[in-house]
Design an enzyme around this catalytic site. Structure first.
Site, PDB file in Angstrom:
ATOM      1  N   GLU A  58       0.904  -1.182   0.232  1.00 35.79           N
ATOM      2  CA  GLU A  58       0.172   0.264   0.068  1.00 35.79           C
ATOM      3  C   GLU A  58       0.419   1.360   0.008  1.00 35.79           C
ATOM      4  OE1 GLU A  58      -0.825  -2.244   1.880  1.00 35.79           O
ATOM      5  OE2 GLU A  58      -2.489  -2.975   1.622  1.00 35.79           O
ATOM      6  N   HIS A 128     -10.608  -3.182  10.532  1.00 36.71           N
ATOM      7  CA  HIS A 128     -11.696  -3.302   9.058  1.00 36.71           C
ATOM      8  C   HIS A 128     -12.617  -2.633   9.245  1.00 36.71           C
ATOM      9  CE1 HIS A 128      -8.775  -6.496   8.028  1.00 36.71           C
ATOM     10  NE2 HIS A 128      -9.109  -7.078   6.362  1.00 36.71           N
TER      11      HIS A 128
END
Lengths: 321, 323
Positions: A58, A128
């Protein structure tokens, strides 16, 4: 009238901008197979050169996009998980956001960070389920949280066309919203909208919470006339639009899926009370301080702002003053 | 010029050397605030690498970045004005020593976050080549950066997508005060090998050798090869940062510094020129820098009302901070 889902509106925005502008390309994890259901069909239409599946890197692919933008491209990054934004906060804030000023205006960094499924997806637990839009508003990165399919389309289009970095939060709680949409058009950044006119209190609702606020306003109709203001863009915020509403109603409640301390609700209230003498103390409904979403569904729901809390806050605010 | 050019190489190392000495004097005089990270001793790396690049090629530098910016062709006068925080500086006084950038000559900025620029440069080179431009890139970083995850991610991305980026590790032996052997498990070249990238070690004190190694790597990259790594073994003659001129930190044995100074890239390259040619370059550099200092100090300081100019390329204006 065609029914358009929020998710498909995002797909349409990506496809339209990629068609309109060759410099737009997509990158992210599992986007060729459209694991998040947003990039569906785009690989076939635009080819692998413009739809890049990235390794799980990322930080590198976020800064790769910064570099591509410095060289004239308009990258759109899809992040599969909202909490990944913590991992790349450095790349967005310290580089993408700072480059134009630090270089004395030598460059622009037009990158769009698209986060489909931000906030709780129910059952995805602590790592999440975050909704970190207030962090980006705090550092001054343009931040949008569309509530409706038409706005999802229009704000994503405007984000891609913007010469600055823009984070687009597409809340999990709004992804399955469907609307009759007749006219797809860009929605200007930094402009809110009154979703429901009312006379007694202004409720500012962010993202998917707009739908909760509208439902609560319906339930309270007859007792309280609620105006629902959807800011759509959190930074830059449409202060004129909000002040216009609050000047008429004289009361303010904010419902915001941020943690309480330093969340956008605090900024909204502070700015309003600096400018308007309210008839009653304003209230906010948020996640608790320091919230980590627990796994069990009842616990997950317990730390998100809910309709009951919003109803209570509206009633208390209208009773005061 | 990408072929051998002893005079050109000498001019660059000499320019960087004297620029840094002038800049340190301006720090001492209070004209440069915040201090600098002197590049003294490492001049051969920036000079050698950039001599093997074309004007259109792209570069990113580090917090110790003056040499990279100058070697790629930025105007020393505007560079010095930037260090002095003047509107006439490369970045209009908004970047300073650690963020000096000149997009006009392909310098996408010195970058003060260690290891951060590699991925940025990889994306920039990829995007330019996608548009059909025949460019390669060189990203400089120190030995400290080889332990930063984002740089290793950039190695992977560049190698995976075969983006022609030369990763130039300036191994000066210390990350601030941390010696390489206290920080690097394995080897620097071994990190490149792990991603299938060719790696070449070179004597960073010899500008010509750095140029040769870079030219060979760049030729392979232009011919379709993927990224490569060059480990330039060098030494920082001066402090990590000029604050060390006031606060003595004890981490390098004086005899180590003295021995390293014997291998001076300016002297090594200078010895390849006839004395009169060297003297001519020296005089030219002195004249350039005298004019640069005058230019820098004559530049106006920015108006505080413009402090947030350029914050947004889109023209967005930020709210002010006052009550």
């Amino acid at each position: 009238m065609p029914r358009l889902s929020y998710r498909r509106a995002l797909t349409r925005a990506l496809a339209d901008e990629m068609t309109r502008d060759e410099s737009v390309f997509l990158l992210g994890e599992d986007i060729r197979v459209a694991a998040a259901g947003v990039t569906t069909g785009l690989l076939k239409k635009f080819g692998p050169e413009r739809v890049l599946d990235t390794p799980l890197s990322e930080q590198a692919f976020t800064s790769f996009a910064t570099g591509a933008a410095l060289a004239g491209a308009r990258p759109v990054i899809e992040f599969q998980i909202p909490s990944l934004l913590f991992l790349v906060f450095e790349q967005i804030v310290n580089h993408a956001h700072k480059f134009p000023l630090m270089t004395g205006g030598q460059c622009a960094v037009p990158v769009t960070y698209l986060v489909p499924g931000s906030g709780s997806r129910t059952g995805w637990a602590g790592q999440h389920s975050d909704h970190p839009y207030s962090l980006f508003a705090h550092v001054g990165v343009t931040t949008v949280v569309p509530a409706t399919p038409a706005d999802a389309y229009g704000l994503l289009v405007s984000a891609i066309r913007c010469d600055d970095p823009v984070v687009v939060f597409a809340p999990a709680g709004a992804l399955d919203v469907r609307d009759d949409v007749t006219d797809l058009a860009p929605v200007p950044l930094g402009r809110g909208i009154v979703r429901r006119p009312g006379a007694d209190v202004t409720v500012v609702a962010v993202g998917h919470l707009v739908h909760d606020a509208l439902a609560v306003a319906d339930e309270l109709a007859g007792q309280v006339s609620v105006e629902v203001f959807d800011p759509r863009t959190l930074y830059p915020f449409d202060w004129d639009g909000l002040l216009d509403s609050v000047s008429r109603t004289g009361r303010l409640v904010v419902v915001d899926d941020s943690n309480r301390s330093c969340g956008i609700a605090g900024e909204i209230i502070a700015t309003v009370v600096e400018r308007v003498a309210l008839a009653a103390p304003p209230r906010r409904v948020t996640r608790p301080d320091g919230a980590v979403l627990p796994f069990a569904p009842a616990l997950d729901r317990a730390v998100q702002p809910g309709r009951d809390q919003l109803t209570a806050a509206i009633q208390l605010t209208c009773k005061d003053g | 010029m990408t072929g051998p050019d002893p005079v050109g190489l000498y001019r660059t190392v000499r320019l960087i050397r004297r620029f840094e000495e002038r800049a340190i004097a301006l720090v001492d005089a209070g004209e440069i605030v915040g201090g600098i990270h002197p590049y003294l001793g490492q001049e051969g790396v920036a000079a050698g690498v950039c001599a093997a690049l074309r004007p259109a090629d792209l570069v990113t530098g580090t917090h110790r970045g003056h040499g990279h910016v100058l070697a790629k062709g930025a105007d020393p006068a505007r560079m010095l004005a930037e260090l002095c925080g003047r509107v006439t500086g490369l970045n209009r006084g908004r970047g300073g020593s650690m963020h000096a950038a000149d997009f006009g000559v392909g310098v996408l900025g010195a970058n003060a976050i260690v290891g951060a620029a590699g991925a940025i440069l990889t994306g920039a080179v990829w995007a330019r080549r996608r548009r059909g431009d025949d460019v390669v890139g060189a990203t400089f970083f120190g030995d400290g950066a080889v332990n930063e995850g984002m740089l290793l991610e950039a190695f992977n991305l560049a190698a995976l997508w075969r983006v022609p980026v030369l990763f130039v590790c300036e191994n000066n032996g210390y990350a601030t005060t941390m010696p390489v052997e206290g920080a690097v498990a394995g080897t620097i070249a071994g990190r490149a090998a792990a991603f299938g990238m060719p790696a070449t070690a070179v004597d960073g004190q010899d500008p010509e050798k750095v140029r040769e190694v870079t030219a060979a790597a760049v030729a392979r990259m232009r011919a379709g090869g993927g990224p490569e790594l060059v480990e330039a073994r060098t030494y920082r003659f001066d402090a990590h940062h000029t604050f060390e001129h006031r606060v003595r930190l004890d981490y390098r044995p004086p005899e180590e510094v003295a021995a390293a100074r014997l291998r001076d890239p300016v002297l090594i390259q200078g010895a390849r020129l006839p004395a009169e040619a060297r003297a001519a370059v020296d005089a030219e550099v002195e004249a350039t820098l005298a004019a640069a200092v005058d230019f820098a100090l004559a530049g106006p300081a920015p108006d505080s009302a413009t402090a947030l100019d350029h914050l947004y390329a889109s023209g967005l204006t930020a709210r002010t901070g006052g009550g």
